[in-house]
Write an enzyme that holds these catalytic residues in place. Structure first.
Site, PDB file in Angstrom:
ATOM      1  N   CYS A   1       0.410  -1.533   0.154  1.00 31.47           N
ATOM      2  CA  CYS A   1       0.060   0.079   0.038  1.00 31.47           C
ATOM      3  C   CYS A   1       0.981   0.973  -0.522  1.00 31.47           C
ATOM      4  CB  CYS A   1      -1.185   0.238   1.569  1.00 31.47           C
ATOM      5  SG  CYS A   1      -1.970  -1.201   1.705  1.00 31.47           S
TER       6      CYS A   1
HETATM    7  N1  SAJ Z   1       6.464   2.787   8.349  1.00 29.51           N
HETATM    8  C1  SAJ Z   1       7.597   3.686   8.726  1.00 29.51           C
HETATM    9  N2  SAJ Z   1       6.981   4.215   9.570  1.00 29.51           N
HETATM   10  C2  SAJ Z   1       6.200   4.446  10.228  1.00 29.51           C
HETATM   11  C3  SAJ Z   1       5.389   3.205  10.015  1.00 29.51           C
HETATM   12  C4  SAJ Z   1       5.917   2.414   8.704  1.00 29.51           C
HETATM   13  O1  SAJ Z   1       9.151   3.346   8.336  1.00 29.51           O
HETATM   14  O2  SAJ Z   1       6.059   5.506  10.707  1.00 29.51           O
HETATM   15  C5  SAJ Z   1       7.216   1.372   7.374  1.00 29.51           C
HETATM   16  C6  SAJ Z   1       7.177   0.123   7.380  1.00 29.51           C
HETATM   17  O3  SAJ Z   1       7.726  -0.563   7.959  1.00 29.51           O
HETATM   18  C7  SAJ Z   1       6.361  -0.348   7.045  1.00 29.51           C
HETATM   19  C8  SAJ Z   1       5.859   0.421   5.857  1.00 29.51           C
HETATM   20  O4  SAJ Z   1       6.177   1.905   6.079  1.00 29.51           O
HETATM   21  O5  SAJ Z   1       7.169  -0.678   5.593  1.00 29.51           O
HETATM   22  C9  SAJ Z   1       3.836   0.507   5.723  1.00 29.51           C
HETATM   23  O6  SAJ Z   1       3.881   0.063   7.429  1.00 29.51           O
HETATM   24  P1  SAJ Z   1       2.064   0.303   7.343  1.00 29.51           P
HETATM   25  O7  SAJ Z   1       2.096  -0.241   9.026  1.00 29.51           O
HETATM   26  O8  SAJ Z   1       1.758   1.224   6.839  1.00 29.51           O
HETATM   27  O9  SAJ Z   1       2.037  -1.216   7.114  1.00 29.51           O
HETATM   28  P2  SAJ Z   1       0.729  -2.282   6.193  1.00 29.51           P
HETATM   29  O10 SAJ Z   1       1.230  -1.588   4.542  1.00 29.51           O
HETATM   30  O11 SAJ Z   1       0.203  -2.940   6.163  1.00 29.51           O
HETATM   31  O12 SAJ Z   1       0.118  -0.610   5.817  1.00 29.51           O
HETATM   32  C10 SAJ Z   1      -1.706  -0.615   6.222  1.00 29.51           C
HETATM   33  C11 SAJ Z   1      -2.642   0.076   5.258  1.00 29.51           C
HETATM   34  N3  SAJ Z   1      -3.640   0.159   5.214  1.00 29.51           N
HETATM   35  C12 SAJ Z   1      -4.346   0.106   4.103  1.00 29.51           C
HETATM   36  O13 SAJ Z   1      -4.120   0.672   3.040  1.00 29.51           O
HETATM   37  C13 SAJ Z   1      -5.289  -0.800   3.741  1.00 29.51           C
HETATM   38  C14 SAJ Z   1      -1.903   1.426   5.889  1.00 29.51           C
HETATM   39  O14 SAJ Z   1      -3.027   2.358   5.659  1.00 29.51           O
HETATM   40  C15 SAJ Z   1      -2.193   1.497   7.320  1.00 29.51           C
HETATM   41  O15 SAJ Z   1      -2.356   3.121   7.993  1.00 29.51           O
HETATM   42  C16 SAJ Z   1      -1.215   0.388   8.511  1.00 29.51           C
HETATM   43  O16 SAJ Z   1      -1.896  -0.733   7.800  1.00 29.51           O
HETATM   44  C17 SAJ Z   1      -1.063   0.257   9.412  1.00 29.51           C
HETATM   45  O17 SAJ Z   1      -2.159   1.543  10.357  1.00 29.51           O
HETATM   46  O18 SAJ Z   1      -0.748  -0.411   9.865  1.00 29.51           O
END
Ligand code: SAJ
Length: 421
Positions: free
Chosen positions: A257
């Site tokens: 995403c």
């Molecule tokens: N990450 C960072 N710093 C942060 C947050 C995330 O480096 O502060 C990195 C994570 O390590 C990862 C990537 O970004 O590699 C994505 O992380 P994520 O927590 O966004 O995980 P996802 O990809 O599973 O995101 C999903 C998304 N949901 C949908 O798109 C429907 C996102 O919108 C949500 O915010 C996220 O889950 C969530 O909140 O956990």
């Protein structure tokens, strides 16, 4: 109602199970025979305890045969919308799902796309496919977009509790889609005025996350030079009870995403003659994090009077985030590439991804390696006692998720570098 879900991945399968739980008659469709065999036999095709439980209780009626959707009153498309190697949106899975569905869509059916798409996709890509099959969107079939929102594996936000937005081709389309989602969700469903507004909502909410991560990643690189601990600064800023939202620097942004959706907005902008230079810059910053992470390690090795050439580096983790086995867009790939380019010897261990693991345990990895990079903050890694690194003779730790005990490791005489700390 008779509901067909096309695409039984991390979005479609929970949706199919929720619709069934709420009393609809559901058929799942997927091109993967393995997936269909698994769910038909009451097994989850991927690591998710909730899904495994639901399927163990009652297997899902599913097929690879798209014609099983012919009587469906509601058809929902949940197929991947990735980007290709040039970061261009790859609509092929969506086009093929809509094309095969259009041949079997019953008149009067509600046709919903949940896959993440850029504003204009329903108008420019989906509707022409329906018309080619003799179905006038908004008349013969009701067409809407309800962007998927799911946080894989989250306990706080199970699917039925996550608010959604809906945008249809016409007020009638929007109303019908809204009625369907209100029949399966215990959360608000907001009706938007156009399908484009719904398409834009999803890419905006995830791009918001990407640029905010880029912001703290740039802070981390800057503060590294100034000897300021960025994590402490973010925690400090987060004491402000309003107008600040903490994000955390890391070795890279992975997943299906966050690093993907901004490219959908960038591409749409380009088509409309607008350059999303801020979004592009955010992507560049995030894409540079693997290189930055490797430069920290090489810098430390140099300080030890050594070179990266032949250095034995253990990569702790490969998945893009903790607790899952998903490798899509994981920073693991570029980190490994950069280290190999520098001549280092690599071994990997990820408890969730045996296929990428060269050893069977963290213990084995630490016994072999001289230096380690924490790529994924899996709980198993966070539970390792700092003393163990010392005992195993680890010289350098680059903490790619700022998840380890910096002070304890430094006290043990280990060269520790975090991302911005
Ligand atoms: N990450 C960072 N710093 C942060 C947050 C995330 O480096 O502060 C990195 C994570 O390590 C990862 C990537 O970004 O590699 C994505 O992380 P994520 O927590 O966004 O995980 P996802 O990809 O599973 O995101 C999903 C998304 N949901 C949908 O798109 C429907 C996102 O919108 C949500 O915010 C996220 O889950 C969530 O909140 O956990």
């Amino acid at each position: 109602m008779l509901v067909t879900v096309i695409g039984l991945g991390y979005v479609g399968l929970p949706l199919a199970l929720l619709a069934r739980k709420k009393g609809h008659t559901v058929i799942g469709i997927d091109i993967s025979k393995e997936k269909i065999e698994a769910v038909s036999a009451g097994k989850s095709p991927f690591a998710d305890p909730e899904i495994a439980d639901a399927l163990a209780k009652e297997s899902l009626n599913a097929s690879t045969d798209i014609s099983t959707m012919k009587d469906a009153e509601v058809v929902i498309v949940c197929v991947p919308t990735p980007v290709d190697k040039d970061h261009k949106p790859d609509m092929r899975p969506l086009v093929s799902a809509c094309t095969s569905a259009a041949e079997h869509l019953a008149k009067g059916a509600l046709f919903i796309v949940e896959s993440t798409i850029y504003p204009g996709t329903v108008q420019d890509v989906v509707n022409p496919i329906l018309r080619k099959a003799g179905l006038e969107p908004g008349k013969d079939v009701f067409v809407a977009h309800c962007p998927e929102r799911i946080d894989p594996g989250s306990k706080t936000w199970p699917l039925h509790k996550i608010p959604r937005v809906v945008g249809g081709m016409s007020p009638e389309c929007t109303a019908r889609a809204t009625q369907f989602y209100r029949s399966i969700l215990d959360a608000d469903v907001m009706e938007l005025s156009t399908v484009e507004a719904a398409e834009a909502t999803k890419v905006v909410e995830n791009t918001f996350r990407d640029i905010n991560i880029a912001f703290v990643n740039e802070m981390a690189m800057g503060f590294s030079k100034a000897g300021i601990d960025v994590l402490e600064v973010i925690k400090g800023a987060a004491t402000k009870p309003f107008a600040f939202m903490p994000h955390y620097p890391g070795c890279g942004v992975g997943g299906h995403c966050i690093p993907v959706d901004p490219y959908y907005l960038i591409e749409r902008g380009r088509q409309m003659g607008f350059d999303h230079r801020f979004l592009r810059l955010g992507r560049e910053v995030n894409q540079d994090m693997p290189k930055f992470t490797v430069s920290l390690l090489i810098g430390e090795i140099k300080k030890q009077g050594d070179t990266a050439e032949g250095a034995k580096v253990g990569l702790m983790g490969a998945a893009y985030k903790p607790g899952i086995d998903d490798m899509r867009e994981s920073p693991y790939h570029p980190i490994k590439e950069e280290l190999e380019k520098a001549g280092a010897t690599i071994r990997t261990y990820d408890p969730f991804v045996p296929s990428f693991s060269d050893v069977k345990s963290a213990d084995e990895l630490l016994s072999w390696a001289d230096h380690v990079v924490l790529v994924t903050g899996h709980k198993a890694f966070l539970d390792i006692d700092p003393q163990e690194y010392k005992e195993k003779g680890i010289k350098t730790i680059v903490d790619g998720r700022n998840a380890l005990d910096k002070d304890a490791l430094i006290d043990l005489g280990i060269a520790y570098r975090g991302i911005g700390r």
